[in-house]
Design a protein around this motif. Structure first.
Motif, short mmCIF file in Angstrom:
data_model
loop_
_atom_site.label_atom_id
_atom_site.label_comp_id
_atom_site.label_asym_id
_atom_site.label_seq_id
_atom_site.Cartn_x
_atom_site.Cartn_y
_atom_site.Cartn_z
N ALA A 136 0.84 -1.19 0.01
CA ALA A 136 0.04 0.05 -0.13
C ALA A 136 0.80 1.21 0.02
O ALA A 136 0.54 2.25 -0.70
CB ALA A 136 -1.04 0.09 1.11
N VAL A 137 2.14 1.19 0.58
CA VAL A 137 2.92 2.27 0.49
C VAL A 137 3.35 2.83 -0.66
O VAL A 137 3.29 3.88 -1.04
CB VAL A 137 4.25 2.01 1.65
CG1 VAL A 137 5.00 3.23 1.57
CG2 VAL A 137 3.50 1.82 2.82
N PHE A 138 3.71 1.93 -1.61
CA PHE A 138 4.03 2.09 -3.24
C PHE A 138 3.02 2.81 -3.67
O PHE A 138 3.38 3.97 -4.37
CB PHE A 138 4.56 0.82 -3.70
CG PHE A 138 5.18 1.23 -4.96
CD1 PHE A 138 6.43 1.27 -5.40
CD2 PHE A 138 4.20 1.05 -6.14
CE1 PHE A 138 6.81 1.47 -6.67
CE2 PHE A 138 4.61 1.10 -7.59
CZ PHE A 138 6.05 1.29 -7.58
N LYS A 139 1.84 2.28 -3.53
CA LYS A 139 0.62 2.60 -4.28
C LYS A 139 0.20 4.19 -3.87
O LYS A 139 -0.26 5.13 -4.50
CB LYS A 139 -0.50 1.77 -4.15
CG LYS A 139 -0.37 0.60 -4.86
CD LYS A 139 -1.41 -0.25 -4.56
CE LYS A 139 -1.34 -1.71 -5.29
NZ LYS A 139 -2.52 -2.68 -5.30
N ALA A 141 2.19 6.15 -2.51
CA ALA A 141 3.27 7.11 -3.21
C ALA A 141 3.13 7.49 -4.50
O ALA A 141 3.51 8.81 -4.98
CB ALA A 141 4.84 6.27 -3.08
N LEU A 142 2.44 6.82 -5.28
CA LEU A 142 1.93 7.13 -6.60
C LEU A 142 1.10 8.35 -6.56
O LEU A 142 0.92 9.16 -7.18
CB LEU A 142 1.34 6.02 -7.19
CG LEU A 142 2.17 4.93 -7.68
CD1 LEU A 142 1.57 3.62 -8.33
CD2 LEU A 142 3.45 5.42 -8.62
N ILE A 143 0.11 8.26 -5.67
CA ILE A 143 -0.82 9.58 -5.43
C ILE A 143 -0.29 10.60 -4.98
O ILE A 143 -0.57 11.76 -5.47
CB ILE A 143 -2.13 8.98 -4.34
CG1 ILE A 143 -2.85 7.84 -4.95
CG2 ILE A 143 -2.95 10.14 -4.25
CD1 ILE A 143 -3.82 7.19 -3.85
N VAL A 144 0.74 10.55 -4.08
CA VAL A 144 1.55 11.62 -3.63
C VAL A 144 2.36 12.22 -4.97
O VAL A 144 2.51 13.57 -4.88
CB VAL A 144 2.60 11.24 -2.44
CG1 VAL A 144 3.47 12.23 -2.32
CG2 VAL A 144 1.80 10.79 -1.23
N GLY A 177 3.54 8.27 -17.20
CA GLY A 177 4.25 7.33 -16.62
C GLY A 177 3.78 6.85 -15.47
O GLY A 177 3.70 5.60 -15.14
N VAL A 178 3.29 7.52 -14.40
CA VAL A 178 2.74 7.26 -13.28
C VAL A 178 1.46 6.59 -13.40
O VAL A 178 1.05 5.40 -12.89
CB VAL A 178 2.47 8.50 -12.48
CG1 VAL A 178 1.44 7.96 -11.04
CG2 VAL A 178 3.68 9.08 -11.94
N ALA A 202 -5.01 6.52 -8.58
CA ALA A 202 -3.83 7.03 -9.00
C ALA A 202 -3.76 7.17 -10.48
O ALA A 202 -3.40 8.04 -11.20
CB ALA A 202 -2.47 6.19 -8.71
N VAL A 203 -4.55 5.99 -11.16
CA VAL A 203 -4.75 5.90 -12.59
C VAL A 203 -5.73 7.18 -13.03
O VAL A 203 -5.41 7.74 -14.00
CB VAL A 203 -5.30 4.55 -13.07
CG1 VAL A 203 -6.00 4.69 -14.24
CG2 VAL A 203 -4.41 3.48 -12.82
#
Length: 330
Positions: A136-139, A141-144, A177-178, A202-203
């Motif tokens: 969840a942290v990686f995902k 981070a994508l939102i951030v 890219g994100v 995030a998408v």
């Protein structure tokens, strides 16, 4: 693996064909007089576009292309899929040459062949998608990252040229890219899974923000500069992240071939950057003005022959130098 390669090719084809259909639709919907060809954005253009069947169909093709891209992302490494997606510029160039009479220079035909050769090398040497799992942290981070790109994009929009267009294009490219990274790490596609997955948000956010900043870059900047920046930013960072964090890899012993194909495809796509937004309003309006000055000079689509030259506009913008005039105009 074969199904994923086919999906990546289908995505590039659909994106490329959609761009040309949008170009034709914009020309048909544009009603600017010749004396106003270089004016601002026409606020009624989008409304009229919705009445153009080609534009509506092109939106459907874009949606199908994204579905094909999702399929490819779940079976192929990010570096391969991103290069395939960038190759849609070659599709646009070829279809535009055939359908609406856009003339390609020998350098552009060479770039088309370069794209084909590059993705061919990638298809032959890319391994399966990485098996690394993200939490969840990686995902989150994508939102951030998307939030940070939104702030950077707003700041970039306040810059003066030639930096504004380049900065906005890079911001949009990082956003795309994100989007690809987030699509790659989705846990599933059922409504319940998507609602619980931060990557799904995030998408959506990346898609909206990237589109807005890319459109802003095109509003008053060079299509070539903006698209070249997008291509570089949406391909190279995700490729690196895929290798480092997601376990992407090539076939055993073929890493040099795979990365060689990647850089050939991306470099060739940059050379075709002027086709990145075939329906750029200002280009179409200027072309229409020229066409109206030549009564009965050719088919209705001939106005789309006004394209920006490839040359080295993007790199001149990065260096802050003037683009030399090669047209011979005084």
């Amino acid at each position: 693996m074969l199904v994923s390669l086919i999906a990546a090719i289908v995505a590039a084809l659909l994106y490329g064909i959609a761009a040309v259909m949008q170009a034709i639709a914009v020309r048909a919907a544009s009603n600017k007089p010749a004396e106003d060809a270089s004016g601002g954005v026409d606020p009624g253009l989008v409304v009229r576009l919705l009445g153009q069947w080609r534009f509506v169909v092109s939106m459907g093709l874009d949606a199908l292309g994204f579905v094909a891209q999702l399929i490819a992302l779940h079976r192929l490494p990010l570096f391969a899929v991103q290069a395939f997606v960038a190759s849609n510029l070659a599709v646009t160039a070829v279809v535009a040459s055939w359908l609406i009479g856009v003339k390609l220079s020998w350098r552009e035909w060479a770039a088309v062949l370069g794209v084909v050769a590059g993705v061919g090398l990638l298809g032959a040497s890319a391994g399966a998608e990485g098996a690394a799992q993200v939490g969840a942290v990686f995902k989150l981070a994508l939102i951030v990252a998307i939030a940070g790109l939104a702030v950077l994009g707003l700041a970039a929009a306040k810059l003066n040229e030639p930096y504004r267009t380049t900065a906005l294009g890079l911001t949009a490219g990082f956003g795309y890219g994100v989007l690809s990274i987030a699509a790659r790490v989705l846990t599933g596609f059922s409504p319940l899974e998507l609602a619980r997955d931060p990557a799904a948000y995030a998408v959506a956010a990346a898609g909206i923000i990237s589109f807005v900043f890319y459109a802003t870059a095109l509003e008053s900047g060079s299509v070539t500069v903006a698209t070249a920046a997008v291509v570089l930013a949406e391909t190279i960072p995700p490729a690196v992240i895929g290798v480092i964090f997601l376990g992407d890899q090539t076939r055993p012993g073929l890493s040099v071939v795979a990365w060689g194909g990647f850089f050939i495809a991306v470099a060739s796509a940059v050379m075709l950057a002027r086709f990145g937004e075939a329906h750029h309003t200002e280009d179409v309006a200027m072309a229409d003005a020229a066409a109206r000055r030549q009564a009965n000079a050719g088919p209705a689509a001939a106005g789309l022959l006004s394209w920006w030259p490839v040359d080295l506009q993007f790199f001149h913008a990065l260096l802050g130098t003037a683009v030399p005039d090669t047209t011979g105009a005084s």
